[in-house]
Scaffold this motif. Sequence first.
Motif, PDB file in Angstrom:
ATOM      1  N   GLN A  90       0.828  -1.207   0.000  1.00 25.25           N
ATOM      2  CA  GLN A  90       0.000   0.000   0.000  1.00 25.25           C
ATOM      3  C   GLN A  90       0.859   1.253   0.000  1.00 25.25           C
ATOM      4  O   GLN A  90       1.972   1.255   0.515  1.00 25.25           O
ATOM      5  N   LYS A  91       0.280   2.326  -0.529  1.00 29.14           N
ATOM      6  CA  LYS A  91       0.940   3.635  -0.527  1.00 29.14           C
ATOM      7  C   LYS A  91       0.360   4.521   0.571  1.00 29.14           C
ATOM      8  O   LYS A  91      -0.811   4.394   0.931  1.00 29.14           O
ATOM      9  N   GLY A  92       1.190   5.456   1.017  1.00 32.20           N
ATOM     10  CA  GLY A  92       0.743   6.395   2.051  1.00 32.20           C
ATOM     11  C   GLY A  92      -0.433   7.245   1.616  1.00 32.20           C
ATOM     12  O   GLY A  92      -1.182   7.771   2.441  1.00 32.20           O
ATOM     13  N   GLY A 131       3.758  11.309   1.925  1.00 29.57           N
ATOM     14  CA  GLY A 131       4.439  11.535   0.661  1.00 29.57           C
ATOM     15  C   GLY A 131       3.583  12.172  -0.413  1.00 29.57           C
ATOM     16  O   GLY A 131       4.060  13.002  -1.176  1.00 29.57           O
ATOM     17  N   SER A 132       2.302  11.776  -0.489  1.00 30.29           N
ATOM     18  CA  SER A 132       1.437  12.360  -1.517  1.00 30.29           C
ATOM     19  C   SER A 132      -0.025  12.173  -1.136  1.00 30.29           C
ATOM     20  O   SER A 132      -0.342  11.423  -0.218  1.00 30.29           O
ATOM     21  N   VAL A 133      -0.886  12.882  -1.836  1.00 32.87           N
ATOM     22  CA  VAL A 133      -2.333  12.783  -1.609  1.00 32.87           C
ATOM     23  C   VAL A 133      -3.021  12.594  -2.956  1.00 32.87           C
ATOM     24  O   VAL A 133      -2.614  13.202  -3.946  1.00 32.87           O
ATOM     25  N   GLY A 452       2.491   5.364   6.106  1.00 29.11           N
ATOM     26  CA  GLY A 452       3.804   5.973   5.893  1.00 29.11           C
ATOM     27  C   GLY A 452       4.164   6.080   4.423  1.00 29.11           C
ATOM     28  O   GLY A 452       3.385   5.669   3.551  1.00 29.11           O
ATOM     29  N   PRO A 453       5.340   6.632   4.105  1.00 31.34           N
ATOM     30  CA  PRO A 453       5.660   7.000   2.725  1.00 31.34           C
ATOM     31  C   PRO A 453       6.411   5.948   1.902  1.00 31.34           C
ATOM     32  O   PRO A 453       6.821   6.233   0.787  1.00 31.34           O
ATOM     33  N   SER A 454       6.607   4.711   2.397  1.00 30.12           N
ATOM     34  CA  SER A 454       7.501   3.785   1.679  1.00 30.12           C
ATOM     35  C   SER A 454       6.890   3.191   0.409  1.00 30.12           C
ATOM     36  O   SER A 454       7.610   2.691  -0.447  1.00 30.12           O
ATOM     37  N   ASN A 455       5.571   3.188   0.282  1.00 28.71           N
ATOM     38  CA  ASN A 455       4.844   2.540  -0.829  1.00 28.71           C
ATOM     39  C   ASN A 455       4.990   1.025  -0.775  1.00 28.71           C
ATOM     40  O   ASN A 455       4.736   0.335  -1.763  1.00 28.71           O
ATOM     41  N   ASN A 456       5.382   0.532   0.360  1.00 26.94           N
ATOM     42  CA  ASN A 456       5.780  -0.868   0.471  1.00 26.94           C
ATOM     43  C   ASN A 456       5.095  -1.513   1.675  1.00 26.94           C
ATOM     44  O   ASN A 456       5.513  -2.556   2.147  1.00 26.94           O
TER      45      ASN A 456
HETATM   46  C1  LIG Z   1       5.435   6.349  -3.829  1.00 24.99           C
HETATM   47  O1  LIG Z   1       4.486   6.504  -4.843  1.00 24.99           O
HETATM   48  C2  LIG Z   1       4.270   7.851  -5.212  1.00 24.99           C
HETATM   49  C3  LIG Z   1       3.091   7.917  -6.156  1.00 24.99           C
HETATM   50  O2  LIG Z   1       3.137   6.902  -7.111  1.00 24.99           O
HETATM   51  C4  LIG Z   1       5.562   8.409  -5.800  1.00 24.99           C
HETATM   52  O3  LIG Z   1       5.354   9.755  -6.159  1.00 24.99           O
HETATM   53  C5  LIG Z   1       6.651   8.322  -4.757  1.00 24.99           C
HETATM   54  O4  LIG Z   1       7.870   8.735  -5.292  1.00 24.99           O
HETATM   55  C6  LIG Z   1       6.795   6.897  -4.238  1.00 24.99           C
HETATM   56  N1  LIG Z   1       7.670   6.891  -3.090  1.00 24.99           N
HETATM   57  C7  LIG Z   1       8.652   6.016  -2.946  1.00 24.99           C
HETATM   58  C8  LIG Z   1       9.414   6.095  -1.672  1.00 24.99           C
HETATM   59  O5  LIG Z   1       8.905   5.185  -3.802  1.00 24.99           O
END
Ligand SMILES: *[C@@H]1O[C@H](CO)[C@@H](O)[C@H](O)[C@H]1NC(C)=O
Length: 609
Positions: A90-92, A131-133, A452-456
């Motif tokens: 999941q992404k933040g 990290g993003s919305v 959190g922001p890891s996308n992981n």
């Molecule tokens: C997580 O995903 C977002 C949106 O796809 C991207 O902008 C961001 O760089 C990614 N962050 C990481 C840590 O990979």
Amino acid sequence: MTSDSPLGPLRSLCFSFLILASTVHAAITVHHQQENQIAFATTAPGAIYTGVAAYNPTTLAAPPVPSPAVLTTIPINLQNEGTPGLSIKQKGSFFGFSIEMSVSNQVLGKNSSLIQVPFLNLMANIVNRAGSVMIRVGGNSQESAELVDDSLIPDGRILTKNLTGVTGTTQTPPLEYRRDLFVMMNKISELVNVHWFLGIPWRQTQPFATAIIKAADEILGDRLLGLQAGNEPDQYSLHGHRPEGYSPSDYGGEMSDLFAQLATEGLDVTKGGMKNLVSPSITDFAWTPEQVWDSGLLDKHGANIGYLTVEKYPRHNCAAMFGEPGNPDIIDPQSVLPLYLTHDAHTSLLQPYLNSTAFAQQQGKPFIMFETNTAACGGFLGISDSFVAALWGLDYALQMAHSNFSGAMFHVGGQNVFYNPFTSPPTNQSAFHQWTVGPTYYSALVMAEAIGPSNNTQVFNYGVDNLSSFTPIYGIYENGTPVRVAIINYINDPSGASTVHAVISIAGTTMPSSVKVKYLLADTVVQKGGYTWANQTFGGNFESDGRPMGEEVIRTVDCDATAGTCTVDVPAPGAALVFLSDDAFTENKGAPAMTFPTTAYTKTRNTGM
Ligand SMILES: *[C@@H]1O[C@H](CO)[C@@H](O)[C@H](O)[C@H]1NC(C)=O
Ligand SMILES: *[C@@H]1O[C@H](CO)[C@@H](O)[C@H](O)[C@H]1NC(C)=O
Ligand SMILES: *[C@@H]1O[C@H](CO)[C@@H](O)[C@H](O)[C@H]1NC(C)=O
Ligand SMILES: *[C@@H]1O[C@H](CO)[C@@H](O)[C@H](O)[C@H]1NC(C)=O
Ligand SMILES: *[C@@H]1O[C@H](CO)[C@@H](O)[C@H](O)[C@H]1NC(C)=O
Ligand SMILES: *[C@@H]1O[C@H](CO)[C@@H](O)[C@H](O)[C@H]1NC(C)=O
Ligand SMILES: *[C@@H]1O[C@H](CO)[C@@H](O)[C@H](O)[C@H]1NC(C)=O
Ligand SMILES: *[C@@H]1O[C@H](CO)[C@@H](O)[C@H](O)[C@H]1NC(C)=O
């Protein structure tokens, strides 16, 4: 410009201020509500509130403590690796917002040179953590929205509502808007990392109004995540927009018509928004998701569909919103309150989608709850606008993450709804009122830190023998290892007897000597406003400029080295986010904190950008 006006505490009035935020290179003029906090008069005891829904102070009675007593000393026996059944990564940005297009001018800004600072701050709080919305601008009002020439919309506005011939249950007037709406969205993205969804009007298909496709791509570029192909098509025939019997394959046929039309218009559909269509956004009213998948939609159009979506509210409040007083279908909010204070409500709502989230994984596409909230048609007084909704929204979002959704967009309406995560002041009062931050915004903030922001990050709804539906528990994992634990306590028990004692252990590793904990708190579930997250708040009605107020408080809980456990208490009501390591904690502090402090603005200057 700040002036001492005869309004006493309402010292300064509304002006345009120039942003001088250090993280921001572009200077733009923004809408600014003055900084004073206002103790705005609420209703006197016994008086009947006659204002708009968004500020109605009426509260409900908290439900009784469950009897017999439920399990409150809860063993949470995690494994350091190899936990089966974790969610997809999941992404933040999981917890997003869906802003009704017709109120985008109230929420985002008047136009691209008058962006709402409180909105920027609210988004920055989430970006700092996640990290993003993701934001969708759309809803019912997108379906007949028309992009018109600048000259047709006067006074610097970006949209007007054409009130001639209003139809539909939600009575959304047709919109006319100009390109500056997208210019404003793009400027917002230059300031905070927001990505957008828009929608192609689908009410009329012969021909489709395609101007939005070209304009959105041109102006938003990569910041456009995708374009919704029809909003709630399974309700079209109910609302008289399609003949009876309108089916998933008819809908797919319309998508083919759109491609045919775009071919004649010379638009390259392998690029931009058209290669990331958002579909089918059904509500389970007339069609099931399986009926749509089985109609072959993805066989035909899969290459252009970027997101599979549904829209689901647990119930609706349309009779109260649009019916006559005394209408027997009107639901008494008190009677449904307990349905918002139980984890089972989420599992039963989401169960019908598990087959589809598995299907989406097979298709390699994200599956998103594209529009949701406590109840359709504005939510319920005393539920949608109380602490109930903060706990409910957090549990719901976490359960969706567990269920392999890839995002959930919580709807933002206007002044006349109860469920807004945030509400800008009424236009005629924006000179002296600030924003009202609703309970589901707190859910968003906690969710941003939980993921959190890891996308992981993977989420797992943790089952414990004899666990009641009042105390859901989630393990949150990075690379298969538990890093955080979220615990929700839905019970309202000021006696302290229902405080949860979460006894956390992790097999396969040494427990840390202590863990850090942040709490989401209010005195009661029915409290309105003044909720706290790690002791910070956005106050009550009209009290926020979008920045958290108060000192952040992070608790340190010592662990028991002999027993190999850390016991975290969670008050009733409340929620806790437990950070199992310093890494799990600092990870969320990685991004530079960014806010748009109103104190940093110079005096009025109109840059005319
Ligand atoms: C997580 O995903 C977002 C949106 O796809 C991207 O902008 C961001 O760089 C990614 N962050 C990481 C840590 O990979
Ligand atoms: C925004 O509105 C203000 C006030 O009406 C106006 O002066 C300004 O020109 C408008 N900006 C744009 C880009 O339309
Ligand atoms: C408003 O809508 C009506 C009915 O659809 C239409 O006839 C009229 O032209 C619209 N008005 C404007 C100013 O666009
Ligand atoms: C799951 O979805 C697939 C694809 O639509 C369908 O063929 C299958 O019957 C569904 N299974 C269940 C149990 O509903
Ligand atoms: C979510 O997806 C993962 C990976 O495919 C799977 O193991 C898990 O069982 C799914 N969870 C649910 C609740 O369907
Ligand atoms: C704002 O508009 C509403 C609805 O038209 C009205 O009831 C209210 O009195 C107005 N408030 C002010 C301060 O003008
Ligand atoms: C669950 O509850 C039952 C009935 O009260 C009890 O016999 C059992 O020991 C409990 N199990 C656990 C793991 O607490
Ligand atoms: C919580 O914040 C308030 C308001 O800023 C502050 O007065 C209080 O001391 C803080 N609580 C703790 C425990 O620091």
